[in-house]
Design a protein around this motif. Sequence first.
Motif, PDB file in Angstrom:
ATOM      1  N   ALA A 167      -9.819  -2.104  12.563  1.00  0.00           N
ATOM      2  CA  ALA A 167     -10.153  -1.502  12.131  1.00  0.00           C
ATOM      3  C   ALA A 167      -8.518  -1.164  10.722  1.00  0.00           C
ATOM      4  CB  ALA A 167     -10.711   0.125  12.628  1.00  0.00           C
ATOM      5  N   ALA A 168      -9.226  -0.740   9.838  1.00  0.00           N
ATOM      6  CA  ALA A 168      -8.571  -0.123   8.644  1.00  0.00           C
ATOM      7  C   ALA A 168      -7.740   1.395   9.828  1.00  0.00           C
ATOM      8  CB  ALA A 168      -8.696   0.396   7.685  1.00  0.00           C
ATOM      9  N   GLY A 169      -6.053   1.082   9.097  1.00  0.00           N
ATOM     10  CA  GLY A 169      -5.489   2.314   9.180  1.00  0.00           C
ATOM     11  C   GLY A 169      -5.034   3.581   8.548  1.00  0.00           C
ATOM     12  N   MET A 170      -3.426   4.424   8.421  1.00  0.00           N
ATOM     13  CA  MET A 170      -4.035   5.047   7.523  1.00  0.00           C
ATOM     14  C   MET A 170      -2.523   4.467   7.365  1.00  0.00           C
ATOM     15  SD  MET A 170      -5.611   7.797   7.087  1.00  0.00           S
ATOM     16  CE  MET A 170      -4.396   8.088   5.843  1.00  0.00           C
ATOM     17  N   THR A 171      -2.450   3.390   6.176  1.00  0.00           N
ATOM     18  CA  THR A 171      -1.747   3.117   5.025  1.00  0.00           C
ATOM     19  C   THR A 171      -0.905   3.574   4.717  1.00  0.00           C
ATOM     20  OG1 THR A 171      -2.843   1.478   4.423  1.00  0.00           O
ATOM     21  CG2 THR A 171      -2.694   1.018   6.529  1.00  0.00           C
ATOM     22  N   ALA A 172      -0.424   3.108   3.724  1.00  0.00           N
ATOM     23  CA  ALA A 172       0.159   3.642   2.028  1.00  0.00           C
ATOM     24  C   ALA A 172      -1.038   3.564   1.134  1.00  0.00           C
ATOM     25  CB  ALA A 172       1.679   2.902   1.710  1.00  0.00           C
ATOM     26  N   GLY A 173      -1.454   1.803   1.595  1.00  0.00           N
ATOM     27  CA  GLY A 173      -3.203   1.763   0.716  1.00  0.00           C
ATOM     28  C   GLY A 173      -3.897   2.949   1.053  1.00  0.00           C
ATOM     29  N   ALA A 174      -3.716   3.303   2.268  1.00  0.00           N
ATOM     30  CA  ALA A 174      -5.230   4.695   2.415  1.00  0.00           C
ATOM     31  C   ALA A 174      -4.546   5.848   1.775  1.00  0.00           C
ATOM     32  CB  ALA A 174      -4.734   4.742   4.081  1.00  0.00           C
ATOM     33  N   TRP A 175      -3.255   5.995   1.587  1.00  0.00           N
ATOM     34  CA  TRP A 175      -3.153   7.408   1.999  1.00  0.00           C
ATOM     35  C   TRP A 175      -3.184   7.508  -0.057  1.00  0.00           C
ATOM     36  CZ3 TRP A 175      -0.827  12.002   3.120  1.00  0.00           C
ATOM     37  CH2 TRP A 175      -0.292  11.713   4.777  1.00  0.00           C
ATOM     38  N   LYS A 176      -2.877   6.553  -0.816  1.00  0.00           N
ATOM     39  CA  LYS A 176      -2.920   6.583  -2.027  1.00  0.00           C
ATOM     40  C   LYS A 176      -4.527   6.709  -2.978  1.00  0.00           C
ATOM     41  CE  LYS A 176      -1.310   3.602  -4.754  1.00  0.00           C
ATOM     42  NZ  LYS A 176      -0.592   2.286  -5.193  1.00  0.00           N
ATOM     43  N   THR A 177      -5.187   5.986  -1.972  1.00  0.00           N
ATOM     44  CA  THR A 177      -6.741   6.430  -2.003  1.00  0.00           C
ATOM     45  C   THR A 177      -7.821   7.591  -2.159  1.00  0.00           C
ATOM     46  OG1 THR A 177      -6.964   4.289  -2.420  1.00  0.00           O
ATOM     47  CG2 THR A 177      -9.160   5.078  -2.163  1.00  0.00           C
TER      48      THR A 177
END
Length: 313
Positions: free
Chosen positions: A200-210
């Motif tokens: 599953a997706a985690g809280m990466t930099a990409g998730a933070w930005k979106t």
Amino acid sequence: MAANNRRMSGKKGAQVGSGGQRRKGLEGKGPTPPAEMRKGHKKNRVAGAKARQTARRPAPRGRGGKSTSELVVGRNPVYEALRDGVPASTLYVQQFIDNDERVREALQLAAERGGINLMEAPRPELDRMTNGLNHQGLVLQVPPYEYAHPQDLADAALDDGEDPLIVALDGVTDPRNLGAVVRSVSAFRGHGVVVPERRAAGMTAGAWKTSAGAAARTPVARATNLTRALEAYKKAGIVVVGLAADGEVEIGELEALGGPVVIVVGSEGKGLSRLVGETCDHRVRIPMPGGAESLNAGVAAGIVLYEAARRRS
């Protein structure tokens, strides 16, 4: 006379003009780098020692655990991460880097935000850190994200005297979808997002930005086993509602959305997994007159969250 000519030949005569060739040498090189970046400065030594100490220190584990640290590489990605408020612990800058506009802007943002160590490193060290990626002389270290425990989300809602409104993601692997869901949960006053620990997706930099900053105020919990986490919610009196294209009821007809609820969103291609689907109290569908087969997780979650918020207002 000849002797006199020899003496005169060593003297400087009229100089030919540079023709503008040296104009670039007279141009400014931008603002003075922060003290943390100036080699030999006390703050540079202190920042370096602090970064090395942080790297050696074992990370404490919260109830939901922590992710691993992440690196953002490249001048534009680093600048955008700093501009969008992605958490950062250290900005690594290559020694003798060309001090172009993007580098200066990244350094300025890091200095303005504060709390970010600035480290100068030789190119081979940055190559090693990034496994040979094209870092362009800038590498930003994003610290591990500290996940909440699924029960923390429900407890926080009850402590505020509110019915829990939580979104759980089943099989969503795109961090941008996770960031979009976090943003929607924040917009409709939800209490958090639950993601499985694996696949599953985690809280990466990409998730933070979106998430556009919403991740700073909306907790994300990580469940070792999503099915068991949903069963625990049910035992606590929270209704588990799964989104499915072949759901038995439309979202506008489900009264349960007005109370304590967990909305489970599956992946765009596969939908809900079998065990998660069987755990849900209700399986609902979103009516789509346009005939689209499915919606991505961020859009689907936003629609159902809107309906839940409308019923609670």
